[in-house]
Design an enzyme around this catalytic site. Structure first.
Site, PDB file in Angstrom:
ATOM      1  N   ASP A   1       0.848  -1.187   0.000  1.00  0.00           N
ATOM      2  CA  ASP A   1       0.000   0.000   0.000  1.00  0.00           C
ATOM      3  C   ASP A   1       0.890   1.247   0.000  1.00  0.00           C
ATOM      4  O   ASP A   1       1.911   1.305   0.689  1.00  0.00           O
ATOM      5  CB  ASP A   1      -0.908  -0.006   1.233  1.00  0.00           C
ATOM      6  CG  ASP A   1      -2.035   1.018   1.128  1.00  0.00           C
ATOM      7  OD1 ASP A   1      -3.201   0.588   0.998  1.00  0.00           O
ATOM      8  OD2 ASP A   1      -1.753   2.229   1.179  1.00  0.00           O
TER       9      ASP A   1
ATOM     10  N   GLY B   1     -15.445   3.654   3.740  1.00  0.00           N
ATOM     11  CA  GLY B   1     -14.068   4.134   3.578  1.00  0.00           C
ATOM     12  C   GLY B   1     -13.400   3.739   2.281  1.00  0.00           C
ATOM     13  O   GLY B   1     -12.201   3.954   2.112  1.00  0.00           O
TER      14      GLY B   1
ATOM     15  N   SER C   1     -11.977   4.140  -1.171  1.00  0.00           N
ATOM     16  CA  SER C   1     -11.592   5.301  -1.978  1.00  0.00           C
ATOM     17  C   SER C   1     -11.192   4.903  -3.400  1.00  0.00           C
ATOM     18  O   SER C   1     -11.208   5.738  -4.295  1.00  0.00           O
ATOM     19  CB  SER C   1     -10.449   6.063  -1.306  1.00  0.00           C
ATOM     20  OG  SER C   1      -9.311   5.244  -1.176  1.00  0.00           O
TER      21      SER C   1
ATOM     22  N   HIS D   1     -10.503  -4.637  -3.536  1.00  0.00           N
ATOM     23  CA  HIS D   1      -9.192  -4.891  -2.929  1.00  0.00           C
ATOM     24  C   HIS D   1      -9.377  -5.212  -1.452  1.00  0.00           C
ATOM     25  O   HIS D   1     -10.297  -4.723  -0.805  1.00  0.00           O
ATOM     26  CB  HIS D   1      -8.249  -3.697  -3.106  1.00  0.00           C
ATOM     27  CG  HIS D   1      -8.797  -2.404  -2.570  1.00  0.00           C
ATOM     28  ND1 HIS D   1      -9.701  -1.646  -3.264  1.00  0.00           N
ATOM     29  CD2 HIS D   1      -8.565  -1.746  -1.412  1.00  0.00           C
ATOM     30  CE1 HIS D   1     -10.012  -0.563  -2.561  1.00  0.00           C
ATOM     31  NE2 HIS D   1      -9.339  -0.607  -1.420  1.00  0.00           N
TER      32      HIS D   1
END
Ligand code: DGP
Length: 113
Positions: free
Chosen positions: A30, A92, A94, A99
């Protein structure tokens, strides 16, 4: 999907630090890690979010779980990790490409907030 960041990462058009790859899945670090280990596991097939998958995707979803186990073993976090997907803006999400966050290397609190 032409404008999807994660499709571009899967297609190697955008760089990422890959840790795992199969014909159907990819996993990479990430960009904005929330734990010492923070890996994103994605489907190469563009599915916007878990709510948008179909029954035919069920085996693929199962493979994500097994990939998480293998990646966690390799990362040395098998004793404590969290696997989570944020489904929709309210949760949450985005990036609109399915994923799963694989997080570990620190104490995970509950409830997650
Ligand atoms: P979510 O908020 O659940 O949709 O998570 C999206 C995650 O994706 C967030 O933790 C940051 C990460 N991310 C966004 N853009 C990129 C990128 O271009 N590269 C990588 N490696 N991660 C990204």
């Amino acid at each position: 999907m032409p404008d999807c960041i994660f499709c571009k990462i899967a297609g190697r058009e955008i760089n990422a630090k890959f840790v795992y790859e199969t014909d159907e899945l990819a996993a990479f670090q990430d960009l904005n890690p929330q734990a010492p280990t923070h890996i994103l596991i994605i489907t190469k097939k563009h599915i916007t979010r878990l709510s948008d998958c179909s029954q035919e995707d069920a085996p693929l979803l199962g493979k994500i779980q097994y990939a998480a186990k293998e990646i966690a073993d390799k990362a040395g976090i098998a004793e404590g990790f969290r696997l989570v997907t944020n489904n929709g803006r309210k949760a949450g999400q985005s990036v609109d490409h399915l994923h799963y966050h694989l997080l570990g290397g620190r104490k995970m609190n509950w409830p997650p907030g």
